[in-house]
Enzyme design. Structure first.
Site, PDB file in Angstrom:
ATOM      1  N   ASP A  84     -10.001  -3.793  -5.295  1.00 22.63           N
ATOM      2  CA  ASP A  84      -9.207  -2.727  -4.689  1.00 22.63           C
ATOM      3  C   ASP A  84      -9.078  -1.614  -5.717  1.00 22.63           C
ATOM      4  O   ASP A  84      -8.666  -1.862  -6.852  1.00 22.63           O
ATOM      5  CB  ASP A  84      -7.824  -3.288  -4.313  1.00 22.63           C
ATOM      6  CG  ASP A  84      -6.891  -2.274  -3.675  1.00 22.63           C
ATOM      7  OD1 ASP A  84      -7.213  -1.078  -3.650  1.00 22.63           O
ATOM      8  OD2 ASP A  84      -5.818  -2.692  -3.192  1.00 22.63           O
TER       9      ASP A  84
ATOM     10  N   HIS B 171      -7.972  -5.021  -0.525  1.00 16.04           N
ATOM     11  CA  HIS B 171      -6.817  -4.289  -0.014  1.00 16.04           C
ATOM     12  C   HIS B 171      -6.537  -4.711   1.435  1.00 16.04           C
ATOM     13  O   HIS B 171      -7.452  -4.868   2.239  1.00 16.04           O
ATOM     14  CB  HIS B 171      -7.095  -2.789  -0.074  1.00 16.04           C
ATOM     15  CG  HIS B 171      -5.897  -1.933   0.136  1.00 16.04           C
ATOM     16  ND1 HIS B 171      -4.999  -1.659  -0.868  1.00 16.04           N
ATOM     17  CD2 HIS B 171      -5.423  -1.303   1.238  1.00 16.04           C
ATOM     18  CE1 HIS B 171      -4.042  -0.880  -0.405  1.00 16.04           C
ATOM     19  NE2 HIS B 171      -4.263  -0.653   0.888  1.00 16.04           N
TER      20      HIS B 171
ATOM     21  N   SER C 107       0.833  -1.201   0.000  1.00 13.67           N
ATOM     22  CA  SER C 107       0.000   0.000   0.000  1.00 13.67           C
ATOM     23  C   SER C 107       0.871   1.256   0.000  1.00 13.67           C
ATOM     24  O   SER C 107       1.674   1.454  -0.911  1.00 13.67           O
ATOM     25  CB  SER C 107      -0.950  -0.052   1.203  1.00 13.67           C
ATOM     26  OG  SER C 107      -1.957   0.930   1.108  1.00 13.67           O
TER      27      SER C 107
END
Length: 305
Positions: free
Chosen positions: A242, A272, A150
């Site tokens: 995501d 995610h 991320s």
């Protein structure tokens, strides 16, 4: 729009529900102290423990707090940048992930505790990430890999762009790289479980201290770079459900167009943050296997893709 009733299986839905017991779907509406508290509670609930044989040291590199994991002698060092939207997380949040990667692959792992917003705004987080990398590269100059998930995937790629030639490979896990927000997964999965485009706008705003984000600075968004040549072999692993998934595709294409080696895996039926799903979901476990396998291959100088 995507139908998550069809895309997500029962195990993944149970994982999402378990996380929501600690970290509510609208956590970005909480104040920063509350966000960090609920995120820490969630991370503690999912912490799987460290495998036996992994030794751990907390020590700074380049003035940045870091945590080093070793499971015997290692010639390869994986520098890991944790996720959390540049706002939450730290050495604790991805402790079990780093320990398990160390044990499974046999590499040295060093997790970097870069400064978080709003206390540290861009480019402060990048400066921390790069300072830690530079010091680690001096301490362990043999074979270096970068990785992150991320927000940490963003930092891993940004550091790699500015240290190309020093890094043997990078592994990016559902990274946010600054892709086109008007198409692809940004639209199809705008309201995905675990991360929405509204969440992403909050993280973007707080990361810059409220000022407009730069549009041509690869330290902020690696996809905004104009030169993708000479980057190391790159494996990107994203989750289908995501909004950031398309960044993986765009980044792979940019590296391939520049003559480099890159592969993108968009894992079906996952969301995610699914690194934490590995203990509750067969799909989550396979996702983690994909990441560990990529680290193992790049650590050995292989390209099985």
């Amino acid at each position: 729009m995507a139908d998550y009733g069809l895309l997500l299986d029962e195990e993944v839905r149970a994982y999402i529900a378990r996380g929501a017991e600690f970290y509510p779907p609208h956590a970005v509406d909480l104040d920063i102290t509350q966000q960090r508290a609920v995120y820490d509670d969630m991370c503690a609930a999912f912490h799987a423990g460290r495998p036996e044989g992994v030794e751990v040291w907390d020590e700074p590199y380049g003035g940045v707090p870091c945590r080093r994991y070793e499971a015997g002698e290692a010639d390869v060092t994986l520098i890991y940048y944790h996720g959390g939207g540049f706002v939450v997380g730290g050495l604790h949040s991805h402790d079990d992930v780093c320990a398990e990667l160390c044990a499974r692959v046999g590499v040295r792992v060093i997790s970097v505790n870069y400064g978080l917003a709003p206390e540290t705004i861009f480019p402060g987080c990048y400066n921390d990430a790069k300072a830690a990398f530079d010091a680690i590269a001096l301490a362990y100059p043999q074979t270096l890999l970068t990785a992150g998930d991320s927000a940490g995937g963003n930092l891993a790629a940004a550091v790699t762009h500015h240290a190309r030639g020093q890094i043997a490979g990078q592994i990016l896990i559902y990274p946010g790289l600054g892709g086109d927000p008007t198409k692809g997964s940004y639209i199809e999965h705008a309201n995905a479980p675990e991360l929405t485009t509204k969440d992403m706008l909050f993280y973007q705003t707080i990361r810059t201290g409220g000022t407009p984000p730069p549009t041509d600075d690869p330290r902020y968004a690696p996809l905004h770079d104009t030169d993708f040549s000479s980057l190391p072999p790159t494996v990107i692993v994203t989750a289908e459900c995501d909004p950031l998934a398309s960044d993986g595709e765009s980044y792979r294409n940019a590296i391939l167009a520049a003559g480099g080696q890159a592969v993108w895996f968009n894992e079906a039926g996952l969301v995610h943050g699914c690194l934490r799903a590995r203990g509750m979901s067969a799909r989550g476990a396979a996702f983690f296997d994909r990441v560990a396998g990529a680290i193992d291959a790049l650590a050995k100088g292989n390209w099985p893709y």
